[in-house]
Write a protein that holds these residues in place. Structure first.
Motif, mmCIF file in Angstrom:
data_model
loop_
_atom_site.group_PDB
_atom_site.id
_atom_site.type_symbol
_atom_site.label_atom_id
_atom_site.label_comp_id
_atom_site.label_asym_id
_atom_site.label_seq_id
_atom_site.Cartn_x
_atom_site.Cartn_y
_atom_site.Cartn_z
ATOM 1 N N VAL A 148 0.853 -1.187 0.000
ATOM 2 C CA VAL A 148 0.000 0.000 0.000
ATOM 3 C C VAL A 148 0.888 1.236 0.000
ATOM 4 N N ARG A 149 0.530 2.183 -0.840
ATOM 5 C CA ARG A 149 1.288 3.423 -0.945
ATOM 6 C C ARG A 149 1.084 4.282 0.298
ATOM 7 N N VAL A 150 2.134 4.974 0.712
ATOM 8 C CA VAL A 150 2.102 5.842 1.882
ATOM 9 C C VAL A 150 2.375 7.273 1.444
ATOM 10 N N TYR A 151 1.568 8.212 1.945
ATOM 11 C CA TYR A 151 1.901 9.616 1.703
ATOM 12 C C TYR A 151 2.389 10.244 2.996
ATOM 13 N N CYS A 152 3.454 10.999 2.909
ATOM 14 C CA CYS A 152 4.147 11.550 4.068
ATOM 15 C C CYS A 152 3.641 12.962 4.347
ATOM 16 N N ASP A 153 3.112 13.175 5.539
ATOM 17 C CA ASP A 153 2.673 14.505 5.961
ATOM 18 C C ASP A 153 3.903 15.298 6.390
ATOM 19 N N CYS A 154 4.228 16.339 5.636
ATOM 20 C CA CYS A 154 5.510 17.035 5.770
ATOM 21 C C CYS A 154 5.381 18.338 6.554
#
Length: 411
Positions: free
Chosen positions: A150-156
């Motif tokens: 599963v793809r992960v998006y990083c909260d920056c």
């Protein structure tokens, strides 16, 4: 001395139909080796970048399930309140026990809010437990899988969060050094043009400032990463319309929560006024509230938060409804590795999974809370181990407890 929440009485319990216990339902059939009973439910809170509420469900078979509820005051007390409703029950009856808790707590707010959140933590633990008892990974309990990872998006974030160039620098660093190809930045940051914090109105200078952040970040990473931008339900409908229009020319993955969550009509008008994709959902509970959001065309992307919205099966139900409207699911997530992995199992089991959020890249010990690796190269490989497939490191949990909290009593 605090009250015993588990012993609070319900004055309506004796004469209402709000009871789906195995005794009331007449469940007496033998299941052989699957005759397992819940013996205890416990919580502990870990001081991460949020105060994570971890949940454990114990059984007479010596098997324990671990879950997580969304952070917030009152959640551990509500779980203690529900503990008597679970004792002696078979943990494999996840759906019935979920509805049992919803019914028993209906007078205490199980439509939405922290009561649903508390039930969510128990529900996640039941999936981990059931998977271990049956010897299958949690995604199998949800119907099987569409994908291995599963793809992960990083909260920056950056110390200079209002500086467009600093945001662009951090975006490039996260892509190049940390290996993520999906990012999110905040847009509800000070611009220096604000006149009133309460009226939700964006002045022209504020619009230009936020559009500049979007431009710098998206231009810097280009096709190397998708980038979303979060507004934290801050702006008026008119201001959200103007902001969404101002960033239409840029490659925005989605604009998240530009308006407060209560008024669906405003949410829908904002979404339908722009080609900028609009995402929302973290502040809505259970499938019923998300159904309304979806059937009104209120979102282009739905973003439920699994340990807050109702748990794993409820998130699966939301995804099923979203799929009827051809809407992808990007799971909001500010959790520890426990609920993060629960979200990944759901992401594996639904066709319309887009990504799962990771909100703790600045917290150096996040990965140490469990014994297994969770995120690698911006992806979560969904484990084949039984249950959630992650094991709490009790030393790490004990080291990072919230002040005044105690560790689980059991193994």
């Amino acid at each position: 001395m605090s009250p015993e929440y588990g012993s609070l009485h319900d004055p309506n319990a004796a004469y209402t139909m709000r009871n789906l216990s195995s005794e009331t339902m007449g469940l007496t059939g033998s299941r052989g080796a699957r005759d397992v009973e819940i013996t205890d439910v416990q919580t502990t809170m870990v001081e991460g970048n949020f105060p994570w509420t971890l949940v454990r469900v114990y059984t007479d078979a010596g098997v324990t399930g671990t879950g997580e509820a969304y952070w917030g005051a009152g959640v551990p007390e509500l779980i203690e309140r529900m503990r008597p409703f679970l004792l002696g029950e078979n943990p494999l009856d996840i759906d019935r026990l979920y509805e049992h808790l919803v019914q028993k707590m209906s007078g205490e707010g199980s439509v939405e809010g922290v009561t649903v959140t508390a039930i969510s933590g128990i529900e996640v633990a039941l999936h981990d437990l059931a998977g271990k008892i049956l010897g299958v990974p949690a995604y199998q309990l949800l119907g099987g899988k569409y994908r291995d990872e599963v793809r992960v998006y990083c909260d920056c974030h950056t110390e200079a969060e209002a500086d467009p160039e600093a945001c662009a620098d951090e975006a490039e660093r996260v892509v190049e050094e940390l290996g993520y190809d999906a990012l999110k930045f905040d847009l509800d940051v000070p611009s220096g043009h604000e006149k009133d914090r309460a009226n939700r109105h964006l002045r022209p200078g504020e619009i230009r400032h936020k559009a500049e952040i979007v431009e710098r970040v998206t231009e810097r990473v280009r096709d190397r990463a998708d980038v979303a931008f979060d507004c934290h339900w801050t702006f008026s409908g008119g201001s959200a319309n103007r902001l969404a229009a101002a960033i239409e020319e840029h490659d925005v993955w989605w604009l998240e929560d530009p308006v407060p969550p209560e008024n669906l009509d405003v949410q829908t008008r904002v979404t339908q006024s722009t080609v900028t994709p609009i995402a929302a959902g973290e502040n809505r509970y259970r499938v019923t509230e998300h159904r309304r959001l979806l059937e009104d065309g209120g979102v282009d992307i739905v973003a439920p938060d699994l340990p807050k919205v109702g748990g794993m099966r409820e998130t699966r139900k939301i995804a099923d409804v979203a799929n009827q409207y051809y809407v992808p699911v990007a799971m909001h997530n500010v959790a520890s590795p426990i609920a993060t992995m629960a979200s990944a199992h759901v992401g594996a089991a639904i066709p319309n999974a887009l990504a799962v959020e990771y909100h703790s890249y600045e917290l150096g010990w996040w990965a140490e809370l469990v014994e297994e690796d969770v995120i690698e190269d911006g992806r979560i490989e969904v484990p084949e181990r039984p249950g959630l497939g992650v094991t709490l490191d009790m030393d790490a949990v004990g080291e990072h407890l919230v002040d005044g909290e105690t560790l689980f009593d059991g193994p």
